[in-house]
Design a protein around this motif. Structure first.
Motif, mmCIF file in Angstrom:
data_model
loop_
_atom_site.group_PDB
_atom_site.id
_atom_site.type_symbol
_atom_site.label_atom_id
_atom_site.label_comp_id
_atom_site.label_asym_id
_atom_site.label_seq_id
_atom_site.Cartn_x
_atom_site.Cartn_y
_atom_site.Cartn_z
ATOM 1 N N SER A 250 0.821 -1.214 0.000
ATOM 2 C CA SER A 250 0.000 0.000 0.000
ATOM 3 C C SER A 250 0.858 1.268 0.000
ATOM 4 C CB SER A 250 -0.941 0.008 1.205
ATOM 5 O OG SER A 250 -0.250 0.313 2.408
ATOM 6 N N LEU A 251 2.100 1.154 0.449
ATOM 7 C CA LEU A 251 2.973 2.326 0.513
ATOM 8 C C LEU A 251 3.328 2.859 -0.865
ATOM 9 C CD1 LEU A 251 5.436 1.240 3.374
ATOM 10 C CD2 LEU A 251 3.391 2.682 3.550
ATOM 11 N N GLU A 252 3.255 1.998 -1.889
ATOM 12 C CA GLU A 252 3.613 2.463 -3.232
ATOM 13 C C GLU A 252 2.628 3.493 -3.755
ATOM 14 O OE1 GLU A 252 3.660 -0.606 -6.210
ATOM 15 O OE2 GLU A 252 1.576 -1.182 -5.866
ATOM 16 N N GLU A 253 1.434 3.533 -3.152
ATOM 17 C CA GLU A 253 0.406 4.496 -3.568
ATOM 18 C C GLU A 253 0.590 5.853 -2.886
ATOM 19 O OE1 GLU A 253 -1.570 3.816 -5.908
ATOM 20 O OE2 GLU A 253 -1.549 1.615 -6.028
ATOM 21 N N GLU A 254 1.427 5.891 -1.851
ATOM 22 C CA GLU A 254 1.618 7.125 -1.112
ATOM 23 C C GLU A 254 2.807 7.904 -1.641
ATOM 24 O OE1 GLU A 254 1.862 6.409 3.048
ATOM 25 O OE2 GLU A 254 0.057 5.165 3.111
ATOM 26 N N LYS A 255 2.754 9.220 -1.476
ATOM 27 C CA LYS A 255 3.897 10.040 -1.843
ATOM 28 C C LYS A 255 4.974 9.880 -0.796
ATOM 29 C CE LYS A 255 1.291 13.573 -4.350
ATOM 30 N NZ LYS A 255 0.955 15.022 -4.434
ATOM 31 N N PRO A 256 6.230 9.745 -1.205
ATOM 32 C CA PRO A 256 7.315 9.601 -0.232
ATOM 33 C C PRO A 256 7.410 10.822 0.667
ATOM 34 C CG PRO A 256 8.201 10.014 -2.419
ATOM 35 C CD PRO A 256 6.729 9.778 -2.590
#
Length: 242
Positions: free
Chosen positions: A235-241
Motif C-alpha cells: 500500500s505504501l507504493e500508492e503514497e507520496k514519499p
C-alpha cells in the motif's frame, strides 16, 4: 554459465543505511548440526485479513485463542552494486533479472539453514518483494513470483563457485534454490528508512509491521511475510514519499 549468486547470509552485514542497528541473533551463530536438525518451515496457508482490517481482526480474536502466524509471501534480498566474493561479482539487481530470458532465473547461493528452510517452504505462484540490499539506499524495488519450487542448488557442487560446499553430497544435498520470475516494478521505490518508520510506529500501537522480520532477523536474505505485512508494504507504493 551460472547466474551471479543471490547469497547474503554467511557473514552478512546489516544494510548500510542501518550501521548502528542491533543485529538479531540468527541461525548463523549456532552450529550447522543444530541448524540442520531444526525445522523453521513456516506453516502453510494464508492469513485471512488484509492490513486494513488488522484492528478489527485483533479485536474479534481477543476473547479466543491467538491465531498462529502464517506466511504466504516473501522478501528476497539481492545486491545491486558490484561486490567480489572469491573473485566472482555477486551483483544482481532487478534490472539484471528483467534482462534474463523470460525474465526468470534461479535463486542460488543461499548458505544459511533458516533461509534455506524458507526457500523450501515457498509454493508455486507465491509472490515476493525484490529488495535491493547492501547498497547506498536499500529498499523494495519490485515484485517477483515463485515459478519453480525448491530443488538442489547446483552451485554447492561447483568447486569454482564461491559458494561451493565440500561437505554437501549429491545423494543428500544440503542447499536448495527456487526459480523466480519478474512480475513488475513497484510504482515507486520503497526505502528501508520508510518501512522502518512504520515498523517502529507499529511496535507501539500493534500495527501489522510490529514483528516484521526485516528488523528482527536483519541478516537473513530470505524472509517470510504475513499477508498483512505484504499488503501494508504494498500500500505504501500508492503514497507520496515523505
Amino acid at each position: 554459465m551460472p547466474w551471479p549468486s543471490r547469497k547474503r547470509d554467511k557473514g552478512a552485514v546489516s544494510d548500510k543505511k542501518e550501521p548502528d542497528a542491533k543485529i538479531a541473533k540468527t541461525e548463523e551463530e549456532t552450529s550447522d548440526k543444530e541448524e540442520e536438525e531444526k525445522s523453521t518451515k513456516p506453516p502453510a496457508g494464508s492469513s485471512k485479513s488484509g492490513w486494513k482490517n488488522w484492528k478489527k481482526t485483533k479485536e474479534s480474536d481477543a476473547g479466543g485463542e491467538e491465531s498462529k502466524i502464517t506466511y504466504c509471501h516473501w522478501l528476497l534480498k539481492s545486491e545491486p552494486e558490484s561486490r567480489l566474493e572469491k573473485g566472482v561479482d555477486v551483483k544482481f539487481s532487478i534490472d539484471d533479472l528483467k534482462a534474463e530470458p523470460n525474465q526468470t532465473t534461479f535463486w542460488d547461493g543461499v548458505r544459511n539453514y533458516q533461509a534455506r528452510n524458507f526457500l523450501r517452504a515457498m509454493k508455486l505462484g507465491q509472490q515476493a518483494f525484490f529488495y535491493h540490499s547492501n547498497c547506498k539506499e536499500p529498499g523494495i524495488v519490485g515484485i517477483v513470483k515463485i515459478v519453480k519450487e525448491a530443488y538442489p542448488d547446483h552451485t554447492q557442487f561447483d568447486q569454482k563457485d564461491p559458494h561451493y560446499d565440500s561437505s554437501s553430497r549429491k545423494e543428500n544435498p544440503k542447499w536448495s534454490m527456487v526459480d523466480v520470475q519478474f512480475v513488475r516494478m513497484t510504482k515507486r521505490f520503497i526505502p528501508l528508512s520508510e518501512i522502518k518508520a512504520h515498523h517502529l510506529a507499529h511496535k507501539a500501537d500493534g500495527g501489522p509491521l510490529k514483528n516484521m522480520m526485516l528488523f528482527t532477523r536483519q541478516r537473513l536474505s530470505i524472509q517470510p511475510l504475513t499477508q498483512e505485512e505484504f499488503d501494508f508494504v504494498l500500500s505504501l507504493e500508492e503514497e507520496k514519499p515523505h
